[in-house]
Structure formats: structure tokens, C-alpha cells
Design an enzyme around this catalytic site. Structure first.
Site, PDB file in Angstrom:
ATOM      1  CE  LYS A  22      -1.769   1.493   4.255  1.00 24.40           C
ATOM      2  NZ  LYS A  22      -1.373   3.031   4.290  1.00 24.40           N
ATOM      3  CG  ASN A  23       2.411   2.752   3.649  1.00 22.85           C
ATOM      4  OD1 ASN A  23       1.114   2.891   3.281  1.00 22.85           O
ATOM      5  ND2 ASN A  23       2.765   2.438   4.872  1.00 22.85           N
ATOM      6  NE  ARG A  98      -1.922  12.803   8.260  1.00 26.64           N
ATOM      7  CZ  ARG A  98      -0.741  13.284   7.686  1.00 26.64           C
ATOM      8  NH1 ARG A  98      -0.352  12.412   6.650  1.00 26.64           N
ATOM      9  NH2 ARG A  98      -0.336  14.272   7.867  1.00 26.64           N
ATOM     10  CB  CYS A 122      -5.045  10.304  12.105  1.00 28.86           C
ATOM     11  SG  CYS A 122      -3.244   9.810  11.772  1.00 28.86           S
ATOM     12  NE  ARG A 127       0.848  10.504  10.188  1.00 30.41           N
ATOM     13  CZ  ARG A 127       0.157   9.653   9.425  1.00 30.41           C
ATOM     14  NH1 ARG A 127      -0.811   9.010   9.929  1.00 30.41           N
ATOM     15  NH2 ARG A 127       0.738   9.111   8.491  1.00 30.41           N
ATOM     16  N   PRO A 128       1.961  16.374  11.279  1.00 29.88           N
ATOM     17  CG  PRO A 128       3.900  17.554  12.272  1.00 29.88           C
ATOM     18  CD  PRO A 128       2.721  16.301  12.299  1.00 29.88           C
ATOM     19  CG  ASP A 130       6.879  20.585  10.166  1.00 25.24           C
ATOM     20  OD1 ASP A 130       6.207  19.461   9.842  1.00 25.24           O
ATOM     21  OD2 ASP A 130       7.935  20.662  10.472  1.00 25.24           O
ATOM     22  CG  LEU A 131       9.797  17.967   8.393  1.00 25.68           C
ATOM     23  CD1 LEU A 131       9.981  16.529   8.597  1.00 25.68           C
ATOM     24  CD2 LEU A 131      11.408  18.820   8.478  1.00 25.68           C
ATOM     25  CG  ASP A 328       3.266   1.522   9.371  1.00 27.48           C
ATOM     26  OD1 ASP A 328       3.014   2.536  10.438  1.00 27.48           O
ATOM     27  OD2 ASP A 328       3.642   1.898   8.534  1.00 27.48           O
ATOM     28  CB  ILE A 350       8.101   6.520  14.202  1.00 25.44           C
ATOM     29  CG1 ILE A 350       9.294   5.687  14.042  1.00 25.44           C
ATOM     30  CG2 ILE A 350       7.444   7.264  12.930  1.00 25.44           C
ATOM     31  CD1 ILE A 350      10.345   6.369  13.420  1.00 25.44           C
ATOM     32  NE  ARG A 420      -6.886   4.407   6.219  1.00 25.33           N
ATOM     33  CZ  ARG A 420      -5.897   4.454   6.996  1.00 25.33           C
ATOM     34  NH1 ARG A 420      -6.401   4.698   8.146  1.00 25.33           N
ATOM     35  NH2 ARG A 420      -4.848   5.024   6.389  1.00 25.33           N
TER      36      ARG A 420
HETATM   37  N1  EPU Z   1       6.838  14.584  10.656  1.00 21.92           N
HETATM   38  C1  EPU Z   1       6.983  15.830  10.998  1.00 21.92           C
HETATM   39  N2  EPU Z   1       6.561  16.841  10.029  1.00 21.92           N
HETATM   40  C2  EPU Z   1       6.344  16.533   8.615  1.00 21.92           C
HETATM   41  C3  EPU Z   1       6.180  15.194   8.518  1.00 21.92           C
HETATM   42  C4  EPU Z   1       6.279  14.225   9.516  1.00 21.92           C
HETATM   43  O1  EPU Z   1       7.208  16.272  12.204  1.00 21.92           O
HETATM   44  O2  EPU Z   1       6.350  17.331   7.719  1.00 21.92           O
HETATM   45  C5  EPU Z   1       6.931  13.662  11.865  1.00 21.92           C
HETATM   46  C6  EPU Z   1       5.576  12.851  11.880  1.00 21.92           C
HETATM   47  O3  EPU Z   1       4.926  13.552  12.827  1.00 21.92           O
HETATM   48  C7  EPU Z   1       6.177  11.720  12.612  1.00 21.92           C
HETATM   49  C8  EPU Z   1       7.495  11.539  11.836  1.00 21.92           C
HETATM   50  O4  EPU Z   1       7.677  12.747  11.353  1.00 21.92           O
HETATM   51  O5  EPU Z   1       6.430  11.744  14.133  1.00 21.92           O
HETATM   52  C9  EPU Z   1       7.479  10.545  10.758  1.00 21.92           C
HETATM   53  O6  EPU Z   1       6.206  10.734   9.849  1.00 21.92           O
HETATM   54  P1  EPU Z   1       6.215  10.263   8.188  1.00 21.92           P
HETATM   55  O7  EPU Z   1       6.259  11.772   7.492  1.00 21.92           O
HETATM   56  O8  EPU Z   1       7.603   9.624   7.792  1.00 21.92           O
HETATM   57  O9  EPU Z   1       4.891   9.706   8.055  1.00 21.92           O
HETATM   58  P2  EPU Z   1       4.271   9.454   6.727  1.00 21.92           P
HETATM   59  O10 EPU Z   1       5.161   9.732   5.560  1.00 21.92           O
HETATM   60  O11 EPU Z   1       3.130  10.538   6.730  1.00 21.92           O
HETATM   61  C10 EPU Z   1       4.282   7.118   6.258  1.00 21.92           C
HETATM   62  C11 EPU Z   1       3.310   5.920   6.032  1.00 21.92           C
HETATM   63  C12 EPU Z   1       2.992   5.590   7.790  1.00 21.92           C
HETATM   64  C13 EPU Z   1       4.100   5.198   8.502  1.00 21.92           C
HETATM   65  C14 EPU Z   1       5.175   6.344   8.556  1.00 21.92           C
HETATM   66  C15 EPU Z   1       6.518   6.101   9.183  1.00 21.92           C
HETATM   67  C16 EPU Z   1       2.299   5.938   4.070  1.00 21.92           C
HETATM   68  C17 EPU Z   1       1.160   6.194   3.318  1.00 21.92           C
HETATM   69  N3  EPU Z   1       2.438   6.299   5.326  1.00 21.92           N
HETATM   70  O12 EPU Z   1       3.649   8.189   6.760  1.00 21.92           O
HETATM   71  O13 EPU Z   1       2.196   4.453   7.405  1.00 21.92           O
HETATM   72  O14 EPU Z   1       3.768   5.127   9.999  1.00 21.92           O
HETATM   73  O15 EPU Z   1       5.468   6.929   7.019  1.00 21.92           O
HETATM   74  O16 EPU Z   1       7.118   4.973   8.541  1.00 21.92           O
HETATM   75  O17 EPU Z   1       3.317   5.729   3.427  1.00 21.92           O
HETATM   76  C18 EPU Z   1       0.108   3.036   7.853  1.00 21.92           C
HETATM   77  O18 EPU Z   1       0.522   2.707   7.012  1.00 21.92           O
HETATM   78  O19 EPU Z   1      -0.533   2.525   9.036  1.00 21.92           O
HETATM   79  C19 EPU Z   1       1.011   4.239   8.438  1.00 21.92           C
HETATM   80  C20 EPU Z   1       0.609   5.056   9.133  1.00 21.92           C
END
Ligand code: EPU
Length: 451
Positions: A22-23, A98, A122, A127-128, A130-131, A328, A350, A420
Site C-alpha cells: 500500500k505505502n 492522509r 489522526c 501528523r504535520p 511542515d517538512l 507500523d 516515530i 484501509r
Molecule cells: N513529521 C513531521 N513533519 C512532517 C512530516 C512528518 O514532524 O512534515 C513527523 C511525523 O509526525 C512523525 C515522523 O515525522 O512523527 C514520521 O512521519 P512520516 O512523514 O515519515 O510519516 P508519513 O510519511 O506521513 C508514512 C506511512 C505511515 C508510516 C510512516 C512512518 C504512508 C502512506 N504512510 O507516513 O504508514 O507509519 O510513514 O514509517 O506511506 C500505516 O501504513 O499504517 C501508516 C501510518
């Protein structure tokens, strides 16, 4: 809304073939926006999140065709951009998924503008993004907020390469790296992404982009270098196996003292969970040569034989960015360790708030004490069935595993979270010996409170 009614205590055994990830598939589908040519992705799983992504692409002027795939349960998705005038990813869709945020980079790069509803938090915590925004701003985009939407505009002459640092308080960002890497493929000049996510799904996306003509090096390392090109072409790619689905089924076999052959096991992507399972006393072996493998086999795909005969040992586990133990799989591992003979310590690095499954597991007789991002799990000899509520995708999987092992009946409500990210989990587990019934929650209430 549906619920699962699980009669626990039946070992999971037989053979399971892991579906496409999925991811990995989500940002790869978003890459369709980067080209005028056709993209063909095989092994795309049939999941709610993917259906939502396809709906979103449809709203953004991408024609989508689907065909049944060769492997069991997968399908091939073909995309073709037909209208480039659309650029708004609406709240209705991003709210349900998201990962809708990963259209931001491709749209901005190809269409010069993107408007996407700002994703909220969520159940697993804030889940910001900002990056993501910082990275796109470094490439020259102007970013503003209007009506709950992020509005990003490329400068005159398009995005330009830059050095971007994506390290945040909890490490890098997976979808942020996907967004910046995708946008940088069409930027002028060189982009260097420092503190890039090393997750296998980012590598899979990078390989697709390379096949489309992008110039990318450093995939799988914290420094990704992208040299922008004028345009990208079409491509075909098979999506990598879902490492989280693979790990979840391995833990289902482990928690029920079963024996499972898992084909399409993504070897390199599962090093952390593999070690953890062995440390916990689960027998797990890999074979390159599975005579029944219909998946075509390549170097990342193997077959795992998972079996537990003895008792579970406690382990100390910390979730980390890849190649560390994935967040995950934390809820599923925690469910497993509730039955270990001793105290396990689980630290979530994380998403420090990702522990909603703990309160539900307590209702099933687990002993867990939480201190901030750490949970101390004192193993108990048995879990007992109870009605529990799923709160997010992976927490739901943890509760289903606990239900499979518990004595008596467990009812897991709100399994739409599970749908999902896990393809027909109730049907697959039933085929592997579990006793699970999917019923509507309305029926459940009628059964519980007879008129
Ligand atoms: N974060 C920030 N700022 C940002 C983005 C992220 O502070 O701009 C923080 C997040 O709050 C978190 C950490 O950085 O504490 C890591 O977040 P990341 O951005 O890597 O998560 P994501 O890309 O939104 C993906 C997966 C998630 C998985 C995370 C971590 C997808 C669609 N989602 O999310 O998968 O937990 O990476 O590996 O690829 C799931 O499948 O159940 C799921 C939640």
C-alpha cells in the site's frame, strides 16, 4: 460499519502470498501526474486507501484503467493524464486518506500549482506536513494557506534545484521525501535531499521515477541527489511486496502457535522484524526457492517459513526509521508480546502517541503499563476474548491478532480501519484456519440487545 467476531484459539497455518505494498503504491500512483505518457503498475493491492487515491487522481484529470493481475488478489493499474487544468485535492478525499498529500509534489512540478486540503491529525497523533512544505519552498515554491487548503505555486520558469534538509524531531519523513524527490525530477538543476527517508517504499518510488527517465542517485541512503530533466516518460513497474502485511501474518502465526509459509516475503525490507521474531523465540527461515511461488521471484522476494512451538521470550524493541523496527508493526508486536514469559519494553520513536491499542488489550487481560512513549508489557499466560474498538489501521491488526490467540470470543468493532490497509484479512485468515466472521455493527447491536 463492520465488526469481526473472532473465536480465538485456532492456530494459523498454511500458505499466504503477500500482496503489493500500500505505502509503495500510493506515491507511485501519484507519480502518474508527472508524465503525459501512460504508467502501468502491477501488484497494486485492492484496498480502501488505494481506491481513494484512484478517485483523487480521477478528480485531477487522470484516466485510470484496471485489469486483474497475475498474482492472487493483485491487479494492474494503468494511468493516463487527460486534463492538466485541475489542481485541487479536496478535503473530502484527503480527510479519508492522509497519503493524498503525495500528489502535492508531482502536481506542483508538472502543473506549476497545487491546492490540497491540509491533512489533519489522526488516531496515531499529530501528523504535520511542515517538512514537505519546507522542502517545496526550498525548491522555490510559494506556499500559503487558504480555507484550510495548502496552496503551492511554482516560481516563473518552474521549480529549481536546491539542498533540502528533511530531518525533523522524529527523524526523516517518508511521504515528505517522496514529495520532494518527485518534484525535484522536473526542477531545473540539482537537488540534494539530506536526511532523506531510507524506507524501501521510497526506494521503490525512486526506481519507478528512474524508469520514467528521472536522474536520481543515493536511493536507500540519507542523501538522495536528483538532477532535474525536461520531461518524464511512461513506465511499467511491479509494486514491491507489503512488508507490513508480511510481518502481520508472521505474527499471526506466532501468536497462535501456528505454522505459516509466507510467499512474496520482502527479505531486505523486513530485517528488523525478522530479528525481533527470532529473539522472541519464533522459528523463521527464508528460502529462495519456493516451488509454489507464482510471483516470478526476484532478489527482494523470498519465502518465509514461520513457526512457533515453544513459549515466547520477552524482547526490548524500539521503533525507528528504516532499517529499524517499523512503527507500523508496533501494535502487532505488542499484542504478540502480551503472551511472552517475562517483561518486554516497547518504545515508540516515530509516533510517540501511537498506543491506543493498549487500553483495548487491557480489556483482554493483557498487563501493559505505559510511560510516555514506552510501554512495559508483562507477559500473561493467556488473553481472554472481549469486545474491543479499533482506532487505527495497525492498532486494529494488533487487536485481531490478540483475538486470534485469546480464549473465547473477541468482537473487534470499526474494522473499516483495517480494510484501509489489509486486503480481505478476515477471508485470508479464515482460509488459514481462523474462526472469523464479518458482520455489520447494526447486526451486532441487534444480537447484543434483543428487542
Ligand atoms: N513529521 C513531521 N513533519 C512532517 C512530516 C512528518 O514532524 O512534515 C513527523 C511525523 O509526525 C512523525 C515522523 O515525522 O512523527 C514520521 O512521519 P512520516 O512523514 O515519515 O510519516 P508519513 O510519511 O506521513 C508514512 C506511512 C505511515 C508510516 C510512516 C512512518 C504512508 C502512506 N504512510 O507516513 O504508514 O507509519 O510513514 O514509517 O506511506 C500505516 O501504513 O499504517 C501508516 C501510518
Amino acid at each position: 460499519m463492520d465488526a469481526f467476531v473472532i473465536e480465538g484459539g485456532k492456530p494459523i497455518s498454511g500458505r499466504f502470498e503477500v500482496h503489493g505494498s500500500k505505502n509503495a503504491a500510493l506515491p507511485m500512483l501519484a507519480a502518474a501526474l508527472l508524465t503525459d505518457e501512460s504508467l502501468e503498475l502491477s501488484d497494486v493491492p485492492r484496498l480502501e486507501d488505494i481506491a481513494n487515491m484512484l478517485r483523487l487522481l480521477g478528480e485531477l484529470g487522470v484516466e485510470v484503467n484496471e485489469q486483474p493481475g497475475k498474482s492472487r488478489g493483485g491487479r494492474t493499474v494503468q494511468t493516463q493524464v487527460t486534463d492538466t487544468s485541475l489542481s485541487h485535492a479536496r478535503y473530502d478525499i484527503v480527510r479519508t486518506m492522509r497519503a493524498g498529500v503525495c500528489v502535492l509534489g508531482p502536481m506542483l512540478a508538472r502543473r506549476g500549482e497545487a491546492r490540497i486540503s491540509m491533512p489533519g491529525g489522526c488516531a496515531i497523533g499529530p501528523r504535520p506536513i511542515d517538512l514537505h512544505l519546507k522542502g517545496l519552498a526550498a525548491l522555490g515554491a510559494s506556499i500559503s494557506l487558504a480555507n484550510g487548503d495548502v496552496v503551492a505555486k511554482a516560481p516563473e520558469g518552474g521549480l529549481r534545484g536546491a539542498t533540502v534538509f528533511l530531518g525533523g524531531p522524529f527523524g526523516s519523513t517518508v511521504l515528505g521525501t517522496a514529495n520532494i524527490m518527485s518534484a525535484a525530477t522536473l526542477a531545473r538543476g540539482r537537488t540534494v535531499i539530506e536526511s532523506a527517508a531510507c524506507e524501501p517504499e521510497v526506494v521503490d518510488l525512486g526506481r519507478l521515477l528512474q524508469t520514467m527517465g528521472a536522474k536520481i542517485s543515493g536511493l536507500g541512503t540519507p542523501r538522495i541527489v536528483v538532477d532535474g530533466v525536461e520531461q518524464l516518460g511512461g513506465a511499467r513497474r511491479r509494486v514491491m511486496p507489503d512488508r507490513i502485511e508480511a510481518g502481520t501474518y508472521a505474527m499471526a502465526a506466532a501468536i497462535t502457535k501456528g505454522e505459516l509459509t509466507i510467499a512474496n516475503w520482502p527479505v531486505d525490507a523486513l530485517i528488523g522484524p525478522f530479528e525481533m521474531l527470532r529473539d522472541a523465540g519464533v522459528e523463521i527461515e527464508l528460502s529462495e526457492h519456493d516451488p509454489l511461488d507464482t510471483t516470478g521471484g526476484d532478489s527482494i522476494r523470498s519465502t518465509a517459513f514461520v513457526r512457533r512451538t515453544g513459549s515466547l521470550r520477552p524482547v526490548e524493541l524500539t521503533t525507528q526509521p528504516f532499517p529499524g523496527f517499523p512503527t507500523d508493526l508496533q501494535a502487532q508486536a505488542l499484542a504478540l508480546l502480551t503472551l511472552a514469559s517475562g517483561n518486554s519494553i516497547i518504545t515508540e520513536k516515530i509516533f510517540p502517541e501511537r498506543f491506543l491499542h493498549v487500553a483495548e488489550l487491557l480489556r483482554m487481560g493483557a498487563h501493559v503499563i505505559r510511560h510516555g512513549p514506552t510501554a512495559v508489557v508483562s507477559g500473561v499466560p493467556k488473553l481472554v476474548g472481549a469486545p474491543v474498538m479499533a482506532s487505527d489501521l495497525r492498532a486494529s491488526a494488533g487487536l485481531v491478532l490478540a483475538g486470534l490467540a485469546a480464549r473465547g470470543r473477541t468482537v473487534v468493532r470499526r474494522v473499516y480501519h483495517l480494510d484501509r490497509g489489509y486486503q480481505r484479512m478476515d477471508e485470508y485468515l479464515t482460509g488459514l484456519g481462523a474462526d472469523i466472521q464479518r458482520i455489520s455493527e447494526k447486526t451486532l447491536e441487534e444480537v447484543a440487545v434483543p428487542a
